[in-house]
Design a protein around this motif. Structure first.
Motif, PDB file in Angstrom:
ATOM      1  N   ASP A  32       0.884  -1.161   0.000  1.00 38.73           N
ATOM      2  CA  ASP A  32       0.000   0.000   0.000  1.00 38.73           C
ATOM      3  C   ASP A  32       0.923   1.213   0.000  1.00 38.73           C
ATOM      4  O   ASP A  32       1.475   1.595   1.037  1.00 38.73           O
ATOM      5  CB  ASP A  32      -0.912  -0.008   1.225  1.00 38.73           C
ATOM      6  N   ALA A  33       1.128   1.819  -1.176  1.00 36.94           N
ATOM      7  CA  ALA A  33       2.139   2.867  -1.309  1.00 36.94           C
ATOM      8  C   ALA A  33       1.816   4.091  -0.460  1.00 36.94           C
ATOM      9  O   ALA A  33       2.729   4.722   0.086  1.00 36.94           O
ATOM     10  CB  ALA A  33       2.285   3.262  -2.773  1.00 36.94           C
ATOM     11  N   ASP A  34       0.550   4.439  -0.327  1.00 37.94           N
ATOM     12  CA  ASP A  34       0.200   5.586   0.515  1.00 37.94           C
ATOM     13  C   ASP A  34       0.537   5.301   1.976  1.00 37.94           C
ATOM     14  O   ASP A  34       1.085   6.161   2.682  1.00 37.94           O
ATOM     15  CB  ASP A  34      -1.281   5.927   0.363  1.00 37.94           C
ATOM     16  N   MET A  73      15.388   2.765   2.622  1.00 40.59           N
ATOM     17  CA  MET A  73      14.229   1.961   2.243  1.00 40.59           C
ATOM     18  C   MET A  73      14.584   1.082   1.050  1.00 40.59           C
ATOM     19  O   MET A  73      15.043   1.583   0.024  1.00 40.59           O
ATOM     20  CB  MET A  73      13.049   2.872   1.899  1.00 40.59           C
ATOM     21  N   PRO A  74      14.389  -0.224   1.148  1.00 42.74           N
ATOM     22  CA  PRO A  74      14.590  -1.098  -0.010  1.00 42.74           C
ATOM     23  C   PRO A  74      13.383  -1.059  -0.943  1.00 42.74           C
ATOM     24  O   PRO A  74      12.240  -0.899  -0.510  1.00 42.74           O
ATOM     25  CB  PRO A  74      14.757  -2.485   0.621  1.00 42.74           C
ATOM     26  N   LEU A  75      13.648  -1.225  -2.234  1.00 39.89           N
ATOM     27  CA  LEU A  75      12.618  -1.291  -3.260  1.00 39.89           C
ATOM     28  C   LEU A  75      12.796  -2.575  -4.061  1.00 39.89           C
ATOM     29  O   LEU A  75      13.873  -3.181  -4.055  1.00 39.89           O
ATOM     30  CB  LEU A  75      12.720  -0.100  -4.220  1.00 39.89           C
ATOM     31  N   VAL A  76      11.730  -2.962  -4.777  1.00 38.85           N
ATOM     32  CA  VAL A  76      11.824  -4.107  -5.681  1.00 38.85           C
ATOM     33  C   VAL A  76      11.231  -3.700  -7.020  1.00 38.85           C
ATOM     34  O   VAL A  76      10.080  -3.971  -7.336  1.00 38.85           O
ATOM     35  CB  VAL A  76      11.104  -5.346  -5.125  1.00 38.85           C
ATOM     36  N   ALA A 120       8.356   1.033  -7.222  1.00 38.74           N
ATOM     37  CA  ALA A 120       8.672   2.415  -7.576  1.00 38.74           C
ATOM     38  C   ALA A 120       7.487   3.142  -8.200  1.00 38.74           C
ATOM     39  O   ALA A 120       7.224   4.311  -7.869  1.00 38.74           O
ATOM     40  CB  ALA A 120       9.869   2.441  -8.521  1.00 38.74           C
ATOM     41  N   ARG A 121       6.764   2.499  -9.102  1.00 41.45           N
ATOM     42  CA  ARG A 121       5.628   3.174  -9.744  1.00 41.45           C
ATOM     43  C   ARG A 121       4.555   3.579  -8.733  1.00 41.45           C
ATOM     44  O   ARG A 121       4.104   4.737  -8.753  1.00 41.45           O
ATOM     45  CB  ARG A 121       5.035   2.282 -10.836  1.00 41.45           C
ATOM     46  N   PRO A 122       4.086   2.659  -7.863  1.00 45.77           N
ATOM     47  CA  PRO A 122       3.082   3.078  -6.879  1.00 45.77           C
ATOM     48  C   PRO A 122       3.586   4.171  -5.934  1.00 45.77           C
ATOM     49  O   PRO A 122       2.804   5.028  -5.511  1.00 45.77           O
ATOM     50  CB  PRO A 122       2.770   1.783  -6.123  1.00 45.77           C
ATOM     51  N   ARG A 147      13.756   8.483 -13.052  1.00 45.88           N
ATOM     52  CA  ARG A 147      13.966   9.931 -13.062  1.00 45.88           C
ATOM     53  C   ARG A 147      12.892  10.651 -12.253  1.00 45.88           C
ATOM     54  O   ARG A 147      13.188  11.591 -11.507  1.00 45.88           O
ATOM     55  CB  ARG A 147      14.001  10.438 -14.509  1.00 45.88           C
ATOM     56  N   ARG A 148      11.642  10.217 -12.391  1.00 45.25           N
ATOM     57  CA  ARG A 148      10.576  10.868 -11.645  1.00 45.25           C
ATOM     58  C   ARG A 148      10.729  10.622 -10.148  1.00 45.25           C
ATOM     59  O   ARG A 148      10.484  11.528  -9.332  1.00 45.25           O
ATOM     60  CB  ARG A 148       9.212  10.358 -12.130  1.00 45.25           C
ATOM     61  N   LEU A 149      11.159   9.423  -9.775  1.00 47.75           N
ATOM     62  CA  LEU A 149      11.379   9.117  -8.366  1.00 47.75           C
ATOM     63  C   LEU A 149      12.452  10.028  -7.783  1.00 47.75           C
ATOM     64  O   LEU A 149      12.314  10.539  -6.661  1.00 47.75           O
ATOM     65  CB  LEU A 149      11.775   7.644  -8.216  1.00 47.75           C
TER      66      LEU A 149
END
Length: 557
Positions: free
Chosen positions: A278-280, A294-297, A302-304, A335-337
């Motif tokens: 839940d990205a929010d 924070m780790p990402l996968v 990244a998109r959410p 880039r947006r992130l």
């Protein structure tokens, strides 16, 4: 200030149990773990992990003396069949304090998959959330022996299973002293089962000392191993990181992020929701708890996150590091992130359950990876290291003193994956790569996802990266489908269901790919193409690709 009992001074240093005890003795009242309304200090976590260790020891679990082969385990095993939460980390550390080897369980497995896993791992104890009690009961009837069952209450309302111990009751009844006569060692094992995306899951046998100096990052700034207990504790005391872990700990990335944080004295934080992303919620927790790492996968995370931050900006100025692994992030999303989180440094790492982290890339536009210490690219026949600039597609390998011993119960697979080249022991998990003239690495993806179409090799991940960068495409998985003309034809399964038409997708691919790499068919879906850990769900993609009707191939293809 009250102090914890000091760890036994004659214990071998720099194993997880001893380091955790020593850090807790130095910073007992610092925050160690946060989830929802639970805030636990290092003192409290140490108390609970000691109690769990005593529960395991009281039921006869531990490590047996004697020699063993690289594919054998001298330990009794604890299965961790849990969503993320305090009990997962308590299980990992508590097991090591009892010299029991913990292993991960994929909570998405159905009964047959779970029975296969337990048949291989032979758990003497299972720590599980109540919602999984039914699966545990059914599968236990298919296995020899009756393990100790420790049931963790959750919001499912599932009652205590017959013969199981309530986890909290068991801890309350156990001693909070270190288990008598138990001396943890850097040689004690932790077992990490692979995800099974390239075959049946395999239990990777990591010495905890190797795991700490490798994936858990117990190293100095110059890259040398941090081997002194006092120095490691001093570093932890200075540390002020707050690690927010959203990837499921049933996979290596989540576990390594959390345990690596603890080895450095960090507070580990979980988002409120732990049964999915839940990205929010994740961003709200990151803001409230002032998360620093924070780790990402990949794009699945990244998109959410980008969408959540575009809906409502947060104050994430404390966030300094985003560590992405296991799946790629599209260039536009990257880039947006970075635009939304300008204070955070984005690091891409590539590795595996068998190697830890082998190569890294930094920043939003980094197209190439740098080799990490011990990593190399081997020749096609896997007999020698390639030199920079050799025009040969080889194999990414990892050596040095921080690689696993082998695969549990699998001498043949161990021999095939753990090789000796020029006198050095290396692990070769199956990633294809090219070593460029400047010493950087061009990664082509897993050999298991390579498609041979008309005599040409196509790396699925290369095509997926291009597709995910096209307008209107949220995700894409690429695989081969039987074809009379090519042997295998390339099929792309993409989301969302209203993604651009075939002509637009082909034109977008043609700007970046040779003609033979462009998919012959596109299947659109509204279903998710990712597992809970963000990795590719090729089983779902294959199911979707096989339900489509073969179409004539346009002239000239």
């Amino acid at each position: 200030m009250p102090q914890l009992d000091a760890p036994q001074q004659d214990l071998p240093q720099l194993n997880l149990a001893t380091l955790h005890e020593a850090v807790a003795a130095a910073i007992p009242d610092r925050e160690c773990l946060v989830w929802r309304d639970r805030r636990m200090t290092w003192r409290e976590v140490t108390d609970r992990t000691r109690r769990l260790a005593n529960v395991l020891v009281a039921h006869g679990l531990g490590r047996r003396d004697g020699t063993h082969e690289p594919w054998e385990s001298p330990h009794d095993h604890l299965a961790l069949y849990l969503h993320n939460g305090p009990e997962y980390l308590e299980g990992l550390v508590g097991a090591h304090k009892a010299r029991v080897a913990p292993f991960n369980v994929n909570y998405r497995y159905v009964d047959d998959e779970l029975a296969q896993l337990f048949g291989d791992a032979r758990p003497r104890a299972i720590l599980y959330h109540a919602r999984f009690a039914g699966q545990v009961e059914r599968v236990m009837k298919r296995l020899d022996g009756t393990p100790l069952l420790l049931q963790v209450a959750d919001d499912s309302g599932t009652p205590l299973a017959p013969g199981a111990l309530d986890y909290e009751d068991a801890l309350a009844a156990a001693s909070a002293e270190p288990p008598a006569g138990v001396r943890p060692s850097a040689d004690d094992l932790q077992i990490l089962y692979t995800g099974g995306t390239t075959g049946l899951p395999k239990g990777v046998l990591w010495r905890i000392g190797d795991l700490m100096h490798g994936p858990l990052g117990l190293r100095r700034r110059d890259g040398s191993q941090l081997t002194d207990l006092d120095e490691a504790v001093a570093r932890a005391v200075r540390g002020a990181h707050r690690v927010l872990v959203a990837p499921p700990m049933m996979h290596g990335g989540g576990t390594w992020s959390a345990l690596g944080g603890w080895c450095g004295g960090a507070c580990v934080i979980f988002p409120h929701r732990v049964d999915g992303l839940d990205a929010d919620d994740l961003m709200d927790v990151a803001e409230r708890e002032r998360a620093t790492r924070m780790p990402l996968v990949g794009d699945a995370f990244a998109r959410p996150i980008v969408e959540a931050l575009e809906r409502r900006p947060r104050d994430l100025s404390a966030l300094r590091t985003l560590l992405n692994s296991a799946a790629g992030i599209g260039p536009g999303v990257k880039r947006r992130l970075q635009e939304l989180l300008p204070d955070a440094h984005l690091v891409d790492v590539l590795g595996s359950s068998e190697s830890g982290f082998s190569v890294t890339a930094h920043g939003a536009d980094a197209p190439k990876f740098a080799l990490q210490p011990g990593a190399a690219v081997l020749s096609e026949d896997r007999t020698r290291r390639l030199a920079p600039g050799e025009d040969e597609l080889g194999w990414l390998a990892k050596g040095g003193s921080t690689i696993p011993l082998g695969y549990l119960n699998a001498p043949e697979k161990t021999a095939a994956t753990f090789l000796t080249v020029d006198g050095d022991r290396l692990v070769v998990p199956g990633d294809r790569a090219r070593l460029l003239a400047d010493g950087t690495v061009e990664v082509h993806g897993r050999d298991a996802t390579t498609i041979n179409t008309g005599g040409e090799k196509v790396f699925a991940e290369e095509v997926e990266t291009v597709l995910r960068g096209l307008p209107g495409v949220a995700d894409a998985l690429v695989l081969g489908r039987p074809s009379e003309r090519w042997g295998s034809e390339i099929v792309a399964v993409i989301g969302p269901a209203d993604a651009p038409d075939d002509a637009a997708l082909r034109d977008g691919c043609a700007a970046h790919l040779a003609r033979y790499k462009i998919p012959k068919a596109f299947v659109r879906t509204g279903r998710t193409l990712r597992l809970p850990n963000g990795k590719a769900d090729y089983a779902t993609a294959r199911e979707l690709s096989e339900t489509t009707i073969d179409r004539p191939v346009p002239a000239g293809e």
